[in-house]
Scaffold this active site. Sequence first.
Site, PDB file in Angstrom:
ATOM      1  N   THR A 131      -1.203 -10.311  13.590  1.00 43.14           N
ATOM      2  CA  THR A 131      -2.578  -9.470  12.997  1.00 43.14           C
ATOM      3  C   THR A 131      -2.333 -10.773  11.792  1.00 43.14           C
ATOM      4  OG1 THR A 131      -2.230  -8.175  15.053  1.00 43.14           O
ATOM      5  CG2 THR A 131      -2.892  -6.765  12.914  1.00 43.14           C
TER       6      THR A 131
ATOM      7  N   ASP B 251     -15.894  -2.361   4.765  1.00 45.09           N
ATOM      8  CA  ASP B 251     -15.261  -1.244   4.472  1.00 45.09           C
ATOM      9  C   ASP B 251     -14.682  -1.230   2.852  1.00 45.09           C
ATOM     10  OD1 ASP B 251     -13.614  -3.644   4.149  1.00 45.09           O
ATOM     11  OD2 ASP B 251     -12.088  -3.060   4.239  1.00 45.09           O
TER      12      ASP B 251
ATOM     13  N   ASP C 160     -14.261  -6.851   3.012  1.00 45.96           N
ATOM     14  CA  ASP C 160     -13.387  -7.966   4.377  1.00 45.96           C
ATOM     15  C   ASP C 160     -13.580  -7.656   5.960  1.00 45.96           C
ATOM     16  OD1 ASP C 160     -11.567  -6.124   4.543  1.00 45.96           O
ATOM     17  OD2 ASP C 160      -9.699  -7.774   4.025  1.00 45.96           O
ATOM     18  N   ARG C 161     -14.137  -6.235   5.558  1.00 49.76           N
ATOM     19  CA  ARG C 161     -14.520  -5.940   7.546  1.00 49.76           C
ATOM     20  C   ARG C 161     -15.964  -5.585   7.752  1.00 49.76           C
ATOM     21  NH1 ARG C 161      -9.574  -2.148   9.483  1.00 49.76           N
ATOM     22  NH2 ARG C 161      -7.867  -3.450   9.278  1.00 49.76           N
TER      23      ARG C 161
ATOM     24  N   LYS D 297     -11.009 -12.289   5.426  1.00 48.66           N
ATOM     25  CA  LYS D 297     -12.154 -12.021   6.163  1.00 48.66           C
ATOM     26  C   LYS D 297     -13.425 -11.766   5.453  1.00 48.66           C
ATOM     27  CE  LYS D 297     -10.162  -7.740   7.662  1.00 48.66           C
ATOM     28  NZ  LYS D 297      -8.730  -8.040   7.297  1.00 48.66           N
TER      29      LYS D 297
ATOM     30  N   SER E 171      -8.202  -1.300   0.787  1.00 52.40           N
ATOM     31  CA  SER E 171      -9.430  -1.850   1.964  1.00 52.40           C
ATOM     32  C   SER E 171      -9.435  -0.648   2.936  1.00 52.40           C
ATOM     33  CB  SER E 171      -8.086  -2.409   2.753  1.00 52.40           C
ATOM     34  OG  SER E 171      -9.004  -3.288   4.058  1.00 52.40           O
ATOM     35  N   HIS E 172      -9.520  -1.053   3.828  1.00 55.10           N
ATOM     36  CA  HIS E 172     -10.007   0.791   4.543  1.00 55.10           C
ATOM     37  C   HIS E 172      -9.283   2.129   4.616  1.00 55.10           C
ATOM     38  CE1 HIS E 172      -6.974  -1.652   6.891  1.00 55.10           C
ATOM     39  NE2 HIS E 172      -6.572   0.554   7.757  1.00 55.10           N
TER      40      HIS E 172
ATOM     41  N   ASP F  46     -12.494  -2.668   0.441  1.00 56.46           N
ATOM     42  CA  ASP F  46     -12.655  -3.853  -0.523  1.00 56.46           C
ATOM     43  C   ASP F  46     -13.743  -5.108   0.786  1.00 56.46           C
ATOM     44  OD1 ASP F  46     -11.447  -4.214   1.880  1.00 56.46           O
ATOM     45  OD2 ASP F  46      -9.957  -6.064   0.808  1.00 56.46           O
TER      46      ASP F  46
ATOM     47  N   SER G 137      -9.692  -5.367  14.341  1.00 58.81           N
ATOM     48  CA  SER G 137      -9.954  -5.122  13.225  1.00 58.81           C
ATOM     49  C   SER G 137     -10.992  -4.868  12.734  1.00 58.81           C
ATOM     50  CB  SER G 137      -8.873  -4.442  13.318  1.00 58.81           C
ATOM     51  OG  SER G 137      -8.662  -6.317  12.317  1.00 58.81           O
TER      52      SER G 137
ATOM     53  N   ARG H 210       0.665  -1.231  -0.066  1.00 54.71           N
ATOM     54  CA  ARG H 210       0.054  -0.140   0.429  1.00 54.71           C
ATOM     55  C   ARG H 210       1.096   0.655  -0.163  1.00 54.71           C
ATOM     56  NH1 ARG H 210      -4.940  -1.426   4.463  1.00 54.71           N
ATOM     57  NH2 ARG H 210      -4.987  -3.733   2.901  1.00 54.71           N
TER      58      ARG H 210
ATOM     59  N   GLU I 229     -10.809 -11.049  14.384  1.00 56.57           N
ATOM     60  CA  GLU I 229      -9.762 -10.096  14.507  1.00 56.57           C
ATOM     61  C   GLU I 229     -10.135  -8.908  15.566  1.00 56.57           C
ATOM     62  OE1 GLU I 229      -5.478 -10.087  12.145  1.00 56.57           O
ATOM     63  OE2 GLU I 229      -7.218  -9.535  10.636  1.00 56.57           O
TER      64      GLU I 229
END
Length: 711
Positions: free
Chosen positions: A502, A434, A438-439, A534, A241-242, A436, A523, A148, A521
């Site tokens: 993590t 989020d 996954d959250r 996730k 991601s986020h 992508d 998060s 990233r 997780e």
Amino acid sequence: MEISVPKDMCQLWSSRFQTINATTTHNSRFSTLSLSSCGGAPRRQSMAFSFRTESLFLSPSNKLKPMANASSILCTPSRSLSFLNSSSPFPNLFSRKPPLNAQSSSLSVVASSTSPSSTTVAESQGLKVNSVPTKPIEGQKTGTSGLRKKVKVFMQENYVANWIQALFDSLPPEDYKNGLLVLGGDGRYFNKEAAQIIIKIAAGNGAGKILVGKEGIMSTPAVSAVIRKRKANGGFIMSASHNPGGPDYDWGIKFNYSSGQPAPESITDKIYGNTLSISEIKMADIPDVDLSCLGVTKYGNFNVEVVDPVSDYLELMENVFDFLLIRSLLSRTDFRIVFDAMHAVTGAYAKPIFVDKLGATLVCFACGILYCLKFNYYLSLTVDVWDLVQDSILNGVPLEDFGHGHPDPNLTYAKELVNIMYGENGPDFGAASDGDGDRNMILGRGFFVTPSDSVAIIAANAQEAIPYFQSGPKGLARSMPTSGALDRVAQKLNLPFFEVPTGWKFFGNLMDAGKLSICGEESFGTGSDHIREKDGIWAVLAWLSIIAYRNKDKKPGEKLVSVSDVVKEYWATYGRNFFSRYDYEECESEGANKMIEYLRDLVSKSKAGDKHGNYALQFADDFTYTDPVDGSVASKQGVRFVFTDGSRIIFRLSGTGSAGATVRMYIEQFEPDVSKHEMDAQTALKPLIDLALSVSKLKDFTGREKPTVIT
Ligand code: VG1
Ligand code: CO
């Protein structure tokens, strides 16, 4: 004059009206665009909208375009994700700033085509492969989840291409030659350009076929699902991601291999090594592929198939969950949900799943009346009163800059959803996902479910509420900083339990070995072995299954078991693990690194029994994990101080940021006494938080008085 408007609106109009006549009027504060339909709406024939002037972009051409096609009149085509359906006839229009204007598309990308100095190295069945000379680029080291950086870094000459070529150079040729790869992304700025580079390099290195989500869209969990279902050799996910998106923000790339799992450190370390010695990029000499149309395009031996990003994933969800059970809950008039896609990738999934399949409806929060999408019944309103009307899907159209939002589903960045859920007459269930997909964040009416509790509650209820787990989960696992709530469920259900560092990549081996079913997780990541990532929508469906199961025999008018009832019942049975995370984002790296060094030094001097205020130390360490399946060792995964009553304070540096250093401080304390369970977490944890701040000297090292995010 041509008018570009937020894409929510053009999606809405193009899906609702067959023919549109548009006229504009202006005053000092508002530009009003009036549209009238010639046949789209059965009940109402016209709609009028008022726009705050800052939400309008005037195109440089200042010309009226032909009006043959509604979406091309109203969208700014070069940056739109126009295939996506509007999730709602009442999108919350001005919750975020408008999308990027057309000018941002003028940024150029180098290495999207063959460089003039390249030489042709192979030609077979019409596919010409060029060797493009390149030089190593520093700093292409993968963090917690992929590489990233700021978009501008990725736009440097050969930056993306070098990393992708280094990846191919790291894999055994049999893992990709003539093989099948998957390509998806979260719709963020620069994905379209990067997708073309990735496709050309995949072809140049001899891949047989690449499956690409339409418009380059496919969520992280869906990529994992597609890799597994189609037995692909691996897949790329274009996402940070986020992290926020747009020309001034972040871009990212992740690689998952054949089980659908994020590449382990053994592979990412090799990629990094190769980025430091790379000299050549193998790039097929093929034109840019049109990602806007489904179907297969052949280039010699190489095929590109553009696929619907939702269908394989939806099919999997229908196999995991009892959709009829969930539908029975969502079709009740006394149960209302809101899902906030945060203008990110789950916008593409939310309507097909929650609305079309599961029957989520549209609700006016002012009066509580249900408007049912199925009857295509909608109102003629000005946007000033639209704030009162809330769809079950919020921010449901993916945008390249996430509507200038930060697509991180937590109490700080999903403020709009939080306000709705804590507002008067709020819905019964709220969730967000989020960038992508996954959250997840789960909320009840005026109630936040901390992710560490969420995974424990899903695990405790999985067997009865979710068909996929009807024989019971095989094992449970959490990341080290995640609270110990899940440990208690594993103990009670007598299940194998694992604590990993993590990052989701550490769960995959346990799943492949049949030792692990449900994990999470702190998060906002929760998931299971149905895939190897996730999965935000999975977590929402898991919660809806639990609530639906608990209420399946409730008659109309009977009080329903709520999200907060489920959580409080869980606390009463297992005790409550109070948990909080403090994030100090974008600190100076030097101070943050020094703090971690200081803590490591403190750990080496600590011994059991050391007194810290009222707490006695049980042990302190810098977490090391040995994978029970392949024996690989991950060290320096977080400094923790564990006290004799089970309380913990933990510190680590984020591995997903793109600027400076983000310090994460995690605080946990177990409370068995039911009479204290209703306490606010910040109040209950105050003494431990103060202790953590003083032990770490965080303020001195970082200069920060307060965290940027508290969870
Ligand atoms: C964060 C979270 C971690 C998560 C990772 C990727 O990492 O803490 O639990 O796995 O993001 O999530 P870090 O190193 O910043 O703490 V995502 O949604 O970016 O794929
Ligand atoms: Co994510």
